[in-house]
Each structure stands twice: as structure tokens, then as C-alpha cells.
Enzyme design. Structure first.
Site, mmCIF file in Angstrom:
data_model
loop_
_atom_site.group_PDB
_atom_site.id
_atom_site.type_symbol
_atom_site.label_atom_id
_atom_site.label_comp_id
_atom_site.label_asym_id
_atom_site.label_seq_id
_atom_site.Cartn_x
_atom_site.Cartn_y
_atom_site.Cartn_z
ATOM 1 N N LYS A 22 -7.943 -18.571 16.923
ATOM 2 C CA LYS A 22 -9.419 -18.332 17.297
ATOM 3 C C LYS A 22 -9.828 -17.410 15.878
ATOM 4 O O LYS A 22 -10.878 -17.299 15.652
ATOM 5 C CB LYS A 22 -9.878 -17.574 18.195
ATOM 6 N N CYS A 43 -14.868 -6.613 3.147
ATOM 7 C CA CYS A 43 -15.745 -6.187 1.974
ATOM 8 C C CYS A 43 -16.379 -5.002 2.508
ATOM 9 O O CYS A 43 -16.920 -4.703 3.529
ATOM 10 C CB CYS A 43 -16.588 -7.187 1.355
ATOM 11 N N GLY A 153 0.631 -17.699 3.528
ATOM 12 C CA GLY A 153 0.347 -17.402 4.709
ATOM 13 C C GLY A 153 -0.940 -16.411 4.878
ATOM 14 O O GLY A 153 -1.405 -15.914 5.957
ATOM 15 N N ALA A 154 -1.608 -16.263 3.852
ATOM 16 C CA ALA A 154 -2.885 -15.342 3.739
ATOM 17 C C ALA A 154 -4.054 -16.348 4.401
ATOM 18 O O ALA A 154 -4.241 -17.610 3.832
ATOM 19 C CB ALA A 154 -3.270 -14.919 2.345
ATOM 20 N N HIS A 160 -4.614 -7.871 1.071
ATOM 21 C CA HIS A 160 -4.412 -6.588 2.169
ATOM 22 C C HIS A 160 -3.157 -6.955 2.587
ATOM 23 O O HIS A 160 -2.320 -7.720 2.043
ATOM 24 C CB HIS A 160 -5.372 -7.143 3.406
ATOM 25 N N GLN A 162 -0.506 -6.030 5.940
ATOM 26 C CA GLN A 162 -0.320 -6.000 7.487
ATOM 27 C C GLN A 162 0.812 -5.243 8.066
ATOM 28 O O GLN A 162 2.053 -5.147 7.262
ATOM 29 C CB GLN A 162 0.012 -7.489 8.215
ATOM 30 N N CYS A 190 28.006 2.331 0.579
ATOM 31 C CA CYS A 190 26.843 1.456 1.112
ATOM 32 C C CYS A 190 26.797 0.249 0.178
ATOM 33 O O CYS A 190 26.643 0.365 -1.142
ATOM 34 C CB CYS A 190 25.406 2.180 0.753
ATOM 35 N N HIS A 234 20.526 6.604 -2.270
ATOM 36 C CA HIS A 234 20.577 6.303 -0.930
ATOM 37 C C HIS A 234 19.498 7.002 0.185
ATOM 38 O O HIS A 234 19.558 8.058 0.418
ATOM 39 C CB HIS A 234 21.788 6.562 -0.303
ATOM 40 N N PHE A 300 16.900 -29.975 4.821
ATOM 41 C CA PHE A 300 18.039 -29.521 4.892
ATOM 42 C C PHE A 300 18.050 -28.043 5.213
ATOM 43 O O PHE A 300 18.761 -27.275 6.002
ATOM 44 C CB PHE A 300 18.815 -29.352 3.379
#
Length: 333
Positions: A22, A43, A153-154, A160, A162, A190, A234, A300
Site C-alpha cells: 500500500k 521534505c 530498492g529505494a 534516507h 532504514q 580475528c 578490533h 545461475f
């Protein structure tokens, strides 16, 4: 209403978020004409179009510079409901948190066009909201990310970030942390600290560095011109960033995003935080991963989970080289 459904064969989790169908879309197809700021909910002057602010960083005149609020069309929410689940399957209600951090009051300024100080304010807001979300003990993982462009994906043009808190630790996150534990158990070191030292000395995949961070094209890059930003010391958790590391992160991220914007003409991309879950005591090393979406995952990749990358990371690093101390163009707040 959202549901977390589990694949019967693999146990893989999927969020079914019908409310997101929606939501308004500025981007419906790639290369669509820009919609502009007139009816943009992000805005200044349109604050009533979003839920009330959870955080605002303001200038001396009281105008907001960074603003955060609940995502009106979030994939998860804090409601708790019983759901009907078919006998064969497993599912649960989609409890969680979804928030938005608007990175600037200016509609058309890209992330690379922000000043270092503005980017630092964005991360201040993200860290503050991250810590607030982590107080909810039902939240097991908090994902911070930025989508840019329709193929990234915006769904809105205005820049902005998320933040999504989930009631589970995603499989990919667990696999990464477990792989870190396995390496430490075997090598007593590490793996990310090893990567920092090796790539700094080798230089062939080094993009840039400052006192606190290293930017590299990772050795096994999944995406063409993928990059990582890794703390040199680290540091297990992103939310433990102090003031000097916040500044260092802004100072290295700005020229890198500028380079992407310039070299690839404002490409779609994703910036994704990889960090330890809030209450996790395992050893890890947080970092940012930046994936420009220059190619599309095809048959693939979808069938095997193995990505074909046509650009060697050594070439990518040579193209993406940055001088952290010399911004490429005039900064815009």
C-alpha cells in the site's frame, strides 16, 4: 499485518509484509522521470505526512537537519497478534521495528553530496535509535541499511536510511558470526583484523584509508565494484562507535560514495551494516558493505546462490581509489 513464515524444507525465514503493497512509490520502473519534492513526505513542511519524530538533530535556528521516525509502511511492527497457520507449516506474527532516518532536509542532495559533518550527524541519529531499539528484549537483531535508486530498492527519491529490528537473528548473520568463531578457534586471530593487515600491506585491493578505517574491494566480491569499510582496531559492535570513529567513518564514506556517483553516473546501490546482535557475546568485527547494483542476479545466481562477478576486485579497487583528505567537490549541507 506481517507474518514471518518458515520454509518447510530449509527453515529459511521470509517476511510476508502485505502493508508494504500500500506504500506510495516514486520509483515504479528504472529511469522513470524524477518525481520531485512537492509531495515528498520526507521534505520540510510535510512532517504531518509521516509518524511523529523519534529523533531530530536541529540547527541553531531550530530547523531539523536529520530526522527519524517510524516507517509508516514498515515490514514489521510492534503489534502482537495470533495468526492462523496451516497444519503443514510454521509461521509467527511479524513483530519488530521499522524506522526511517532522513539524512538531509534537501530533496535532491545525494549522500555523496552531503558534508562530512552532515554524514556524521546521520550516524549519530542511527546510533541513538539503534541503542533505543536494542532496549526491546524481543528484538534479536537490528539491520541498518541505505537503498539508493530504483534498482537499489529505494521507493522514495529523498535520501534516507532504514533501521529494522527483527525477533530473530538472520541465517546469513549467524553464518558470518559462526565463521568468525571458527577462524578464531583455528588461527587464534580475528579474520577481519587479518584482512585489514593483509590488504593494507598488499595494496592491490586497497581503496583508501584514514586513521581509523580501511576501505577495500573484498577478495571474494559478489558484486562488480563492491567495497567494504572496516574499522582498523578490533571493534565488535557498531553501536560502540565513539566520537573520533564517527568522524573517521564519515570522512572515508563520503569520498567513496562520491566516487561511485561520479564514475558510474549515480548508480543504484546498497550500504549494509554487518554487526553483532545486541545481546550476543560472541567475537566479531563490525563493518559496512557497499554493493552497487550494476548487474542483475540471473538464473545461475538464483539457482545456486553463487554469484558471477565480471569485474576483478583488483581492478575495482584501482577504479575506486580515493583520497580521504581531499574531497572531490564542494560539500553541501
Amino acid at each position: 499485518m506481517s507474518e514471518i513464515r518458515f520454509d518447510l524444507i530449509t527453515g529459511k525465514m521470509v517476511i510476508i509484509a502485505v502493508e508494504r503493497a500500500k506504500r506510495p512509490h516514486d520509483f515504479v520502473i528504472a529511469h522513470q522521470e524524477k518525481k520531485g519534492s512537492k509531495n515528498c513526505p520526507f521534505c520540510p513542511g510535510n512532517e504531518a505526512m509521516t509518524p511523529p519524530a523519534l529523533i531530530e538533530i536541529k540547527d541553531k535556528k531550530g530547523k531539523w537537519l536529520v530526522r527519524g521516525f517510524p516507517n509508516k509502511f514498515g515490514a514489521l511492527n510492534r503489534e502482537e497478534k495470533e495468526i492462523e497457520v496451516p497444519a503443514l507449516y510454521k509461521a509467527e506474527y511479524g513483530y519488530g521495528v521499522a524506522e526511517v532516518i532522513v539524512e538531509s532536509p534537501y530533496h535532491d542532495v545525494t549522500f555523496g553530496g552531503l558534508s562530512v559533518e552532515q554524514i556524521k550527524m546521520v550516524f549519530h541519529a542511527i546510533v541513538e535509535r539503534y541503542k533505543a531499539i536494542a532496549e526491546d528484549k524481543k528484538i534479536k537483531y537490528i539491520q541498518v541499511f541505505k537503498n539508493f535508486g530504483p534498482r537499489g530498492g529505494a521507493s522514495l527519491e529523498h535520501g534516507h536510511w532504514q533501521i529494522i529490528g527483527t525477533p530473530f537473528v538472520p541465517d546469513l548473520v549467524n553464518k558470518e558470526i559462526e565463521g568468525t568463531q571458527d577462524y578464531i578457534k583455528k588461527e587464534r586471530k580475528c579474520p577481519y583484523c587479518e584482512i585489514v593487515q593483509y590488504e593494507k600491506e598488499a595494496g592491490v585491493r586497497l581503496i583508501g584509508e584514514n586513521e581509523y578505517f580501511l576501505a577495500i574491494a573484498p577478495y571474494a566480491s559478489q558484486y562488480p565494484y563492491e567495497s567494504w569499510i572496516i574499522p582498523k582496531i578490533h571493534q565488535e559492535k557498531f553501536e560502540d562507535l565513539d566520537e573520533k570513529h564517527l568522524s573517521g567513518l564519515a570522512e572515508i564514506l563520503k569520498p567513496l560514495i562520491e566516487k561511485y556517483e561520479k564514475e558510474f553516473d549515480m548508480p543504484p546501490y546498497n550500504i549494509v551494516l554487518h554487526t553483532l546482535p545486541p545481546e550476543d557475546l560472541r567475537n566479531y568485527h563490525w563493518h559496512l558493505e557497499i554493493a552497487p547494483r550494476l548487474t542483475i542476479a540471473a538464473g545461475f545466481e538464483l539457482g545456486t546462490g553463487v554469484y558471477i562477478n565480471p569485474v576483478a576486485p583488483e581492478l575495482a579497487a584501482s577504479v575506486l581509489k580515493i583520497d580521504v583528505l581531499q574531497p572531490a567537490r564542494k560539500e553541501v549541507v
